[in-house]
Motif scaffolding. Structure first.
Motif, PDB file in Angstrom:
ATOM      1  N   LYS A 113       0.862  -1.286  -0.089  1.00  0.00           N
ATOM      2  CA  LYS A 113      -0.129  -0.016   0.054  1.00  0.00           C
ATOM      3  C   LYS A 113       0.930   1.243  -0.068  1.00  0.00           C
ATOM      4  O   LYS A 113       0.604   2.152  -0.688  1.00  0.00           O
ATOM      5  CB  LYS A 113      -0.895   0.058   1.279  1.00  0.00           C
ATOM      6  CG  LYS A 113      -1.833   1.201   1.373  1.00  0.00           C
ATOM      7  CD  LYS A 113      -2.677   1.060   2.505  1.00  0.00           C
ATOM      8  CE  LYS A 113      -3.733   2.210   2.473  1.00  0.00           C
ATOM      9  NZ  LYS A 113      -4.639   1.998   3.653  1.00  0.00           N
ATOM     10  N   SER A 117       1.106   3.892  -2.853  1.00  0.00           N
ATOM     11  CA  SER A 117       0.727   5.413  -2.709  1.00  0.00           C
ATOM     12  C   SER A 117       2.082   6.006  -3.078  1.00  0.00           C
ATOM     13  O   SER A 117       1.676   7.421  -3.711  1.00  0.00           O
ATOM     14  CB  SER A 117       0.515   5.482  -1.146  1.00  0.00           C
ATOM     15  OG  SER A 117      -0.525   4.864  -0.587  1.00  0.00           O
ATOM     16  N   ILE A 139      -0.245  -2.333  -6.397  1.00  0.00           N
ATOM     17  CA  ILE A 139      -1.473  -1.966  -5.831  1.00  0.00           C
ATOM     18  C   ILE A 139      -2.316  -3.444  -5.560  1.00  0.00           C
ATOM     19  O   ILE A 139      -2.840  -3.602  -4.635  1.00  0.00           O
ATOM     20  CB  ILE A 139      -2.369  -1.056  -7.037  1.00  0.00           C
ATOM     21  CG1 ILE A 139      -1.807   0.049  -6.824  1.00  0.00           C
ATOM     22  CG2 ILE A 139      -3.889  -1.016  -6.546  1.00  0.00           C
ATOM     23  CD1 ILE A 139      -2.160   1.114  -8.161  1.00  0.00           C
ATOM     24  N   ALA A 185     -12.471   7.348  -8.585  1.00  0.00           N
ATOM     25  CA  ALA A 185     -11.139   6.876  -7.875  1.00  0.00           C
ATOM     26  C   ALA A 185     -10.260   7.992  -7.834  1.00  0.00           C
ATOM     27  O   ALA A 185      -9.049   7.906  -7.164  1.00  0.00           O
ATOM     28  CB  ALA A 185     -10.582   5.555  -8.655  1.00  0.00           C
ATOM     29  N   ALA A 194      -2.179   4.630 -12.066  1.00  0.00           N
ATOM     30  CA  ALA A 194      -2.611   4.311 -10.751  1.00  0.00           C
ATOM     31  C   ALA A 194      -4.207   4.546 -10.372  1.00  0.00           C
ATOM     32  O   ALA A 194      -4.788   3.619  -9.915  1.00  0.00           O
ATOM     33  CB  ALA A 194      -1.897   5.029  -9.642  1.00  0.00           C
ATOM     34  N   THR A 195      -4.695   5.602 -10.763  1.00  0.00           N
ATOM     35  CA  THR A 195      -6.313   5.798 -10.621  1.00  0.00           C
ATOM     36  C   THR A 195      -7.150   4.966 -11.356  1.00  0.00           C
ATOM     37  O   THR A 195      -7.893   4.327 -11.024  1.00  0.00           O
ATOM     38  CB  THR A 195      -6.394   7.287 -10.970  1.00  0.00           C
ATOM     39  OG1 THR A 195      -5.688   8.192 -10.113  1.00  0.00           O
ATOM     40  CG2 THR A 195      -8.048   7.833 -10.959  1.00  0.00           C
ATOM     41  N   LYS A 198      -6.761   1.386  -9.559  1.00  0.00           N
ATOM     42  CA  LYS A 198      -7.674   1.319  -8.555  1.00  0.00           C
ATOM     43  C   LYS A 198      -9.100   1.120  -8.832  1.00  0.00           C
ATOM     44  O   LYS A 198      -9.846   0.415  -8.184  1.00  0.00           O
ATOM     45  CB  LYS A 198      -7.656   2.669  -7.631  1.00  0.00           C
ATOM     46  CG  LYS A 198      -6.162   2.566  -6.928  1.00  0.00           C
ATOM     47  CD  LYS A 198      -5.828   3.820  -6.084  1.00  0.00           C
ATOM     48  CE  LYS A 198      -4.313   4.017  -5.569  1.00  0.00           C
ATOM     49  NZ  LYS A 198      -4.193   5.258  -4.895  1.00  0.00           N
ATOM     50  N   TRP A 199      -9.447   1.801  -9.912  1.00  0.00           N
ATOM     51  CA  TRP A 199     -11.036   1.853 -10.169  1.00  0.00           C
ATOM     52  C   TRP A 199     -11.245   0.399 -10.791  1.00  0.00           C
ATOM     53  O   TRP A 199     -12.294  -0.203 -10.394  1.00  0.00           O
ATOM     54  CB  TRP A 199     -11.286   2.893 -11.297  1.00  0.00           C
ATOM     55  CG  TRP A 199     -12.731   2.816 -11.809  1.00  0.00           C
ATOM     56  CD1 TRP A 199     -13.908   3.714 -10.973  1.00  0.00           C
ATOM     57  CD2 TRP A 199     -13.524   2.106 -12.610  1.00  0.00           C
ATOM     58  NE1 TRP A 199     -14.944   3.208 -11.563  1.00  0.00           N
ATOM     59  CE2 TRP A 199     -14.838   2.416 -12.769  1.00  0.00           C
ATOM     60  CE3 TRP A 199     -12.937   1.229 -13.621  1.00  0.00           C
ATOM     61  CZ2 TRP A 199     -15.637   1.880 -13.617  1.00  0.00           C
ATOM     62  CZ3 TRP A 199     -13.725   0.708 -14.614  1.00  0.00           C
ATOM     63  CH2 TRP A 199     -15.084   1.177 -14.522  1.00  0.00           C
ATOM     64  N   ASN A 202     -11.391  -2.167  -8.235  1.00  0.00           N
ATOM     65  CA  ASN A 202     -12.712  -2.246  -7.573  1.00  0.00           C
ATOM     66  C   ASN A 202     -13.717  -2.641  -8.205  1.00  0.00           C
ATOM     67  O   ASN A 202     -14.581  -3.518  -7.631  1.00  0.00           O
ATOM     68  CB  ASN A 202     -12.822  -0.677  -7.120  1.00  0.00           C
ATOM     69  CG  ASN A 202     -14.142  -0.742  -6.402  1.00  0.00           C
ATOM     70  OD1 ASN A 202     -14.035  -1.211  -5.111  1.00  0.00           O
ATOM     71  ND2 ASN A 202     -15.075   0.110  -6.808  1.00  0.00           N
TER      72      ASN A 202
END
Length: 224
Positions: A113, A117, A139, A185, A194-195, A198-199, A202
C-alpha cells in the motif's frame, strides 16, 4: 462263709465292673469331644507352622508385585505427561506460526500500500508499459490476481493508459465505459495509471469478486 465270700466277691466284682464300665464310659463319651476339637487345633497348627523362610518369600513376592504395579503406573503417568507436553508444544507452535503468518501478511500489505501510494504520488507526464505494470503489481499485491488482471488489460488496452475505443468511447487500461466512471477513484483518471488501476480493481472485485473471476467471465464472453 464261703457263700458270703462268693457273694462279697460278686458284689465286689459287680462294683468293679460298674466302676470300670463308668470309667470306660467316661472315656468313650469324652472321645468325640477330643476328636471334634482336633481339626481346629490342626488348622491352627497348619497356619502357625508355615516355615519362616516361606513367609519371607511370600512377602517378598508381594512386594515385587506391588513394585511392578507402581512402576507401571509411574510409566503410564510419565507417558501421558509427555504426550500432553508434546500436544501443548505443537499447539503453541501452530499458534505462533499463524500469528507470524498474519503479521507477515499484514506487513506485506502495508508495504504494498505504501509503495502504491508513493508510486501514485509520483505524477509523470507519461509512463511506460513496464512502469504501469509495476504499479499494478504494487496495488494488487496477490500475484495470481495480478496475472488475471494483466490478462484482461493486455487484451483491452495493451497496457496503454490513454487507449480510447473510437466506436464506443471506452477509455484507459481497463476500457471503462464511459471513461468518466473512473473519476470516483480520482480526478486524474485521464492521465494517472494508478487511478485507473484502482478503479478497475474495485470494479472487478465488486462485480466478479476478484480479477480472476472477471477473467473467467472475459474468456467466456470476450467482454466483462
Amino acid at each position: 462263709m464261703s457263700r458270703i465270700s462268693v457273694r462279697g466277691f460278686a458284689v465286689a466284682s459287680a462294683t468293679a465292673v460298674t466302676t470300670v464300665g463308668a470309667v470306660v464310659g467316661v472315656a468313650a463319651g469324652s472321645e468325640p469331644a477330643t476328636a471334634a476339637a482336633q481339626p481346629a487345633a490342626d488348622a491352627t497348627t497348619v497356619l502357625a507352622d508355615i516355615p519362616a523362610g516361606q513367609q519371607v518369600q511370600q512377602a517378598s513376592l508381594t512386594q515385587q508385585v506391588q513394585a511392578q504395579s507402581d512402576a507401571a503406573d509411574a510409566t503410564a503417568r510419565k507417558t501421558a505427561e509427555e504426550e500432553a507436553r508434546k500436544a501443548a508444544a505443537k499447539t503453541a507452535a501452530a499458534r505462533k506460526q499463524a500469528a507470524d503468518d498474519a503479521a507477515a501478511a499484514k506487513a506485506k500489505a502495508a508495504a504494498a500500500k505504501k509503495a502504491a501510494s508513493a508510486l501514485a504520488a509520483t505524477v509523470k507526464s507519461s509512463y511506460t508499459a513496464a512502469e504501469v505494470q509495476a504499479m499494478a503489481q504494487s496495488i494488487i499485491g496477490d500475484s495470481s490476481q495480478y496475472q488475471c488482471f494483466s490478462n484482461i488489460v493486455t487484451r483491452e488496452s495493451g497496457w496503454n493508459y490513454t487507449a480510447t475505443n473510437a466506436s464506443s468511447g471506452a477509455y484507459g487500461l481497463v476500457q471503462a465505459l464511459p471513461g468518466s466512471k473512473m473519476a470516483t477513484a480520482g480526478a486524474d483518471w485521464r492521465t494517472n495509471p494508478a487511478t485507473q488501476i484502482k478503479w478497475g480493481l474495485n470494479y472487478m472485485n465488486s462485480r466478479y469478486n476478484s480479477p480472476c473471476g472477471a477473467w473467467s467471465f472475459w474468456q467466456a464472453n470476450h467482454w466483462y
